[in-house]
Write a protein that holds these residues in place. Sequence first.
Motif: not given
Length: 249
Positions: A170-176, A186-198, A215-219
Amino acid sequence: MNSADPFEAFCAAVCTKVRWPFARWDITQELTDHLRDHAASLEEKGLSPEEAQSQAVAAMGDPAELGRALDRVHSPLWGLTFVLLRLLILCLVFLLLENIFPYRPFSTLTSHFYEPVHTIQDRLDRGAQLIAQIPLDQWRQVDTLRIHYTNAYLVYQEPTGTRPPYWLYLEGALWQEDPFHQVGDLSYTSSYQPPSPITFSDNLGNQYDFSGEWYVGYLDPQASEVYLDYDQFGRHYRLTIPLDWGDAP
């Protein structure tokens, strides 16, 4: 005040016995106010200004003794301790603000823009194939956070085991708009970070466990739509992404 002023001379004599220099100004102001009030009271009783000033000064006693007494109250040790304590409090407040509002500038701004072209190009250089660029141009709002999803890129990558070799970027932008309001990562989430809201799923009911927010894989190649669902702190939205398989291998 001029140099012949008895009040000025008395205060200067007192302050010569006070070692902490930052206390001398306050002591001078306090003593001068007291001397002026006393002299004014004596003038009301009929004394001349000169006599009133002289008696007001005399009533204060020995300036050296008074200075030593005030030095004990305003000792350099206490003064330095007070200054260091104030600096410590300021440092603690600064660190607290840094932890509460990390990486949050104090203005409205574009806080994040994700453009996956470099990631995709790296995959293409290693044998991947761009299947389709899918225009989205969709906006979502989470409290004061505005998200603009601009495009999606469907990519064929080298197969890994038995899993499908299709990835979606995905491509996009965030405005706070409010830098003090945390609505979720809403940044990159790995297994070492809290569960993603996405989370990602598709119209066939597949749930995709491995995912980052962009991004998402293995569609599943039989799917015609992928759904991005945001769910955190009672805030929800869904992004529907139509898949264009074209001449996918």
